[in-house]
Design a protein around this motif. Structure first.
Motif, PDB file in Angstrom:
ATOM      1  N   ASN A 176      -3.325  -2.581 -12.151  1.00  0.00           N
ATOM      2  CA  ASN A 176      -3.956  -2.114 -13.373  1.00  0.00           C
ATOM      3  C   ASN A 176      -3.298  -2.769 -14.583  1.00  0.00           C
ATOM      4  OD1 ASN A 176      -1.504  -0.831 -13.405  1.00  0.00           O
ATOM      5  ND2 ASN A 176      -2.311   1.241 -13.502  1.00  0.00           N
ATOM      6  N   LYS A 177      -3.739  -2.400 -15.769  1.00  0.00           N
ATOM      7  CA  LYS A 177      -3.230  -3.034 -16.984  1.00  0.00           C
ATOM      8  C   LYS A 177      -1.756  -2.736 -17.226  1.00  0.00           C
ATOM      9  CE  LYS A 177      -6.919  -5.109 -18.542  1.00  0.00           C
ATOM     10  NZ  LYS A 177      -6.965  -6.569 -18.747  1.00  0.00           N
ATOM     11  N   GLU A 178      -1.256  -1.647 -16.686  1.00  0.00           N
ATOM     12  CA  GLU A 178       0.141  -1.302 -16.871  1.00  0.00           C
ATOM     13  C   GLU A 178       1.055  -2.016 -15.889  1.00  0.00           C
ATOM     14  OE1 GLU A 178       0.248   2.902 -16.493  1.00  0.00           O
ATOM     15  OE2 GLU A 178      -0.924   3.279 -18.310  1.00  0.00           O
ATOM     16  N   GLY A 179       0.488  -2.862 -15.024  1.00  0.00           N
ATOM     17  CA  GLY A 179       1.291  -3.584 -14.056  1.00  0.00           C
ATOM     18  C   GLY A 179       1.593  -2.803 -12.800  1.00  0.00           C
ATOM     19  N   LEU A 180       0.956  -1.629 -12.624  1.00  0.00           N
ATOM     20  CA  LEU A 180       1.172  -0.826 -11.429  1.00  0.00           C
ATOM     21  C   LEU A 180       0.346  -1.391 -10.285  1.00  0.00           C
ATOM     22  CD1 LEU A 180       2.321   1.741 -10.045  1.00  0.00           C
ATOM     23  CD2 LEU A 180       0.307   2.967 -10.870  1.00  0.00           C
ATOM     24  N   ALA A 181       1.027  -1.697  -9.167  1.00  0.00           N
ATOM     25  CA  ALA A 181       0.333  -2.267  -8.010  1.00  0.00           C
ATOM     26  C   ALA A 181      -0.545  -1.202  -7.364  1.00  0.00           C
ATOM     27  CB  ALA A 181       1.349  -2.810  -7.008  1.00  0.00           C
ATOM     28  N   ILE A 182      -1.821  -1.494  -7.236  1.00  0.00           N
ATOM     29  CA  ILE A 182      -2.764  -0.572  -6.603  1.00  0.00           C
ATOM     30  C   ILE A 182      -2.897  -0.883  -5.120  1.00  0.00           C
ATOM     31  CG2 ILE A 182      -5.142   0.250  -6.633  1.00  0.00           C
ATOM     32  CD1 ILE A 182      -5.269  -0.507  -9.559  1.00  0.00           C
ATOM     33  N   GLY A 183      -2.946  -2.150  -4.773  1.00  0.00           N
ATOM     34  CA  GLY A 183      -3.098  -2.522  -3.377  1.00  0.00           C
ATOM     35  C   GLY A 183      -3.605  -3.946  -3.254  1.00  0.00           C
ATOM     36  N   TRP A 184      -4.264  -4.205  -2.131  1.00  0.00           N
ATOM     37  CA  TRP A 184      -4.774  -5.539  -1.828  1.00  0.00           C
ATOM     38  C   TRP A 184      -6.208  -5.414  -1.341  1.00  0.00           C
ATOM     39  CZ3 TRP A 184      -1.889 -10.168  -2.136  1.00  0.00           C
ATOM     40  CH2 TRP A 184      -0.548  -9.999  -2.491  1.00  0.00           C
ATOM     41  N   THR A 185      -7.000  -6.430  -1.662  1.00  0.00           N
ATOM     42  CA  THR A 185      -8.365  -6.531  -1.176  1.00  0.00           C
ATOM     43  C   THR A 185      -8.443  -7.685  -0.190  1.00  0.00           C
ATOM     44  OG1 THR A 185      -9.294  -5.646  -3.221  1.00  0.00           O
ATOM     45  CG2 THR A 185     -10.769  -6.883  -1.806  1.00  0.00           C
TER      46      THR A 185
END
Length: 860
Positions: free
Chosen positions: A500-509
């Motif tokens: 996300n914009k805050e640099g928090l890793a969400i995952g992988w696609t």
């Protein structure tokens, strides 16, 4: 065989005179030579058991002890039907026996064609994981697909799901996203994208935001797809677009890289010289696919008419699939599932993949922190079903394993896979599957080339047979009957890093061929990934503060379609209930035009000095005393769609303020560009003095501008989807901020006003009702927006997402700043939120997203 002093048996080492044991044992010859011994052994056992070889009744498993009578009758009927079918088959050997629909349907769903989805009777598409989801999830029909809505139940369990997202892995089959492929010269493709995308690649280049990396295929980007027209044309959907990597645009270099010949790093000038043919993928949500496809084809046609250049635009539906792996340990799961990968496309800009002297063929996924945001990793991986805890790629043929695992030391493999060294006997190729050369481009195929298909993976039956052969090889047993089937054990995939914009890793696609989905899905789930549906994905989107399409995009046609389906379902439930027991009926979707009523009344009140003086006698807030103004029925809305536009970039918000002559309004999109510090803005008293009478210059007939805001409860409260966001009075704010204890009841409206706040007309439209009762007028608050995504139960920091009108937000901030000291002024804006089924208002803090980031085009 000998024993030592302790009595333990000791293996005898064969002397040179003794022949070594045979590597293979022929079972048939062994039994013939030992026939007499086996017969004597059988006679001894038969004598002891008195010829009764049945197991003792006390030793039998009680598998049928608790069967009901109905189950016994059903089983008995099945046996009779089976007997009847057997008799029919014996009588008519030439005729085919009719197979039940259940067996035929399961066989159809388990087929693995190279392209396309399986279809139901009405033409609805089924995902390749449909059988897996149908057993465990509540399925729903949306956007032409059968999709998993969520786990069975009433939609609870969000707390456990969020804990799994923070500490584990989640997986979602997003194959309903469709890729549109555009092919043509670079200049023409950039021209087409500039017509329909906001922000366009040219705007990215002006901002210096990694435009070159996007065009070279190192990273991907996201934007909002619009119709061709004015700058404020109607949006379609958020899209993800990516360019084919520069190093694969030259066929010769690509083949040399895959064959392991090695080549030097191409310079940027060489990549630019090979710009005659480029490819782009534009991923669109299934709910807006037809509309987006038409818009892109129209842009290609317009480019052909203006410049005479033909751009090929076609759909890749039914060829590519998307698996979204989310959570803290998503990368660790990919390491377990894909321990040995092969770089198919060299991303020269990524330092973690570049080797200074030579191209590294074998690569083990590691160092996630060194991978940049929105990175694209194009890899060729082995079949994940061939990697287990006990062995490392046992099903790989000898030729493939020697080619692809030479550069990785045995110690490195053992440390990564957690297994002991593999014996040479287990690395031998199996006779059942004839593996095509993995170094061949045609065997693995390419995701970008639609003409060259990808060979499907090995069937499950063959894998089971190979495991059986592996066990027989361990026991040195021969298998004279063996057949060879051409199959593939390597697959081209693409990994996209999501943040996300805050640099928090969400995952992988994971982007992969459609016929390989089941080969990846089962290993990922069996190794710890928890599958989620559409409902759970919406929860995760709210947790990471990203908008969810189409629920958070009321300016798109896909939003109206989804809300129409939701309204029809709600009406059906109400019809099934009696009028006395039925739930209260509320507008779906919210009446967005009621916000225009509040805006028009604000402009009318401020422009009329008499009304302003009357309003200031009661309180200092012009919005709160709008009941003194005359009511014009023409201002009341009757539209369900959003009457206005949503500003999703700082540039669009700045242009809106210039058009309405509202540069004095207290909206600060420039803070997102880091040009101005917010603390300096709060100290600027000239901005407040300038904005006292500047609102009179705002154009009344201009479409209202909506901004996405994040709502957090000030002290307590829970905000649901569809809740109305209202403008508070100064006394309302002091009710929560100045009181040391919560006042019992708080600010509430009468119970009769709950159903009359919005009233349904005979035409089916909803409109805002102005109260006439004195008590209702005192508690009435005017709407400035609506909540599009409510709180997620169990979240540590619950946040709701809403869309509010920009001018009204700026006016509320001015009213709240003018009586406060500079140190007490804050970035957030106080608003009131009321759930449509509740009588209580709750104080909330609204944070404008565009004041924290440059654009708001990300979606989940």
């Amino acid at each position: 065989m000998g024993t030592n002093g302790g009595g333990t048996k000791r293996l005898q080492i064969p002397t040179p005179s003794q022949p070594p044991p045979p590597p293979k044992i022929n079972v048939q010859k062994f039994t013939e030579s030992r026939a007499s011994e086996l017969e004597s052994l059988h006679s001894v056992v038969a004598e002891r058991l008195n010829g009764d070889f049945r197991s003792r009744r006390s030793k039998r498993r009680r598998t049928t002890a608790f069967d009901s009578k109905a189950a016994k009758r059903r089983r008995k009927g099945q046996r009779q039907n089976l007997g009847d079918n057997t008799n029919k088959k014996k009588k008519n050997d030439n005729e085919n026996v009719a197979v039940s629909r259940r067996i035929r349907r399961r066989a159809q769903l388990r087929m693995n064609p190279e392209k396309g989805f399986s279809l139901s009777g009405d033409g609805t598409k089924r995902l390749r994981t449909h059988v897996w989801h149908a057993k465990r999830f509540t399925m729903t029909k949306l956007w032409g697909y059968y999709l998993p809505l969520g786990l069975h139940g009433s939609g609870r369990g969000s707390r456990a799901l969020l804990n799994c997202f923070r500490n584990g892995v989640l997986i979602h089959d997003a194959s309903y996203y469709v890729a549109l492929q555009l092919e043509g010269p670079e200049d023409s493709l950039l021209s087409i994208l500039s017509m329909v995308l906001v922000p366009s690649p040219s705007a990215r280049a002006a901002d210096g935001s990694k435009s070159d990396s996007v065009i070279s295929g190192v990273i991907y980007d996201k934007a909002m797809l619009h119709h061709i027209g004015a700058a404020d044309s109607k949006p379609i959907a958020p899209v993800t677009y990516m360019w084919r990597p520069c190093c694969l645009r030259n066929w010769d270099n690509d083949v040399a890289a895959i064959n392991g010949q090695g080549f030097t790093k191409p310079e940027s000038a060489e990549c630019k010289s090979n710009s005659s043919f480029h490819q782009i993928w534009v991923w669109i949500h299934a709910s807006a696919f037809n509309e987006g496809y038409d818009a892109l084809k129209f842009a290609c046609q317009k480019e052909k008419e203006e410049r005479g250049i033909l751009i090929n635009c076609f759909s890749r539906e039914g060829q590519l699939a998307r698996l979204e792996v989310m959570g803290l340990k998503a990368f660790e799961l990919l390491q377990k599932t894909l321990p040995a990968t092969w770089i198919a496309e060299d991303s020269w800009e990524l330092e973690h993949l570049v080797v200074e002297d030579e191209l590294k063929k074998n690569y083990i996924l590691e160092n996630e922190d060194r991978i940049s945001s929105k990175a694209m990793l194009s890899l060729i991986v082995m079949d994940p079903r061939a990697v287990t805890k006990n062995r490392m790629i046992p099903n790989v043929p000898e030729s493939a394993s020697s080619d692809m695992l030479d550069d990785i030391s045995g110690t490195e493999i053992r440390e990564h896979a957690g297994v002991e060294e593999i014996s040479d006997r287990n690395k031998e190729s199996f006779p059942l599957c004839s593996e095509p050369d993995c170094n061949s481009r045609l065997s693995c195929g390419n995701l970008w080339d639609a003409s060259s298909g990808v060979i499907p993976p090995v069937e499950e039956s063959l894998l089971c047979e190979e495991k059986h052969q592996l066990h027989k090889n361990i026991f040195c047993l021969d298998d004279p009957n063996s057949t060879k089937v051409q199959c593939s054990r390597c697959c081209p995939i693409m990994l996209l890093k999501d943040e996300n914009k805050e640099g928090l890793a969400i995952g992988w696609t994971v982007i992969l061929p459609l016929n390989w989905v089941r080969a990846f899905w089962v290993p990922l789930v069996s190794k710890g990934a928890h599958a989620i549906g559409l409902r759970e994905k919406h929860w995760i989107a709210c947790e990471v503060s990203l908008p969810y399409f189409p629920s958070d995009f009321p300016d798109c046609n896909a939003y109206l379609s989804s809300k129409a389906i939701e309204a029809a379902s709600s009406n059906l439930k109400e019809e099934l209930c009696s009028p006395s027991m039925g739930p209260l009926k509320f507008p779906i979707p919210p009446p967005w035009d009621s916000v225009r009523v509040t805006l028009n009344r604000l402009l009318t009140t401020v422009r009329d000095p008499i009304i302003c003086r009357e309003g200031k006698r009661n309180s200092g807030d012009s919005i709160s005393d709008l009941e003194c103004a005359s009511c014009d029925d023409s201002l009341l809305g009757h539209n369900t769609s959003l009457d206005g536009f949503v500003a999703r970039t700082s540039c669009s918000l700045t242009n809106f303020l210039k058009e309405v002559k509202g540069e004095h309004l207290l909206l600060f999109p420039q803070v997102a560009n880091k040009n101005t510090c917010f603390s300096k803005i709060t100290k600027d008293e000239r901005r407040l003095e300038q904005g006292k009478n500047g609102i009179t210059d705002i154009i009344c007939d201009r479409k209202p501008c909506f901004l996405r805001v994040l709502l957090r409860a000030y002290k307590e409260g829970s905000f649901d989807e569809g809740a109305v966001v209202c403008a508070p009075r100064p006394t309302d704010i002091s009710l929560w901020t100045l009181s040391s204890e919560n006042i019992e009841g708080g600010l509430q409206i009468p119970q009769s006003a709950v159903t009359s706040y919005f009233k349904e007309q005979s035409s089916g439209k909803w409109e805002l009702q102005i109260p006439e009762d004195t008590t209702a007028i005192e508690s009435h608050r005017w709407p400035v927006g609506f909540v599009t995504t409510g709180f997620v139960r169990g979240s540590k920091k619950p946040v709701a997402e809403a869309l509010c009108e920009a001018v009204l937000l700026a006016h509320l901030r001015k009213e709240q700043w003018k009586d406060l000291a500079v140190k007490r002024r804050r970035r957030e804006i106080y608003v009131l939120v009321r759930n449509l089924r509740s009588t209580a208002y709750r104080l909330a803090l609204a944070t404008i997203v565009l004041e924290q980031q440059v654009d708001d085009v990300e979606s989940f």
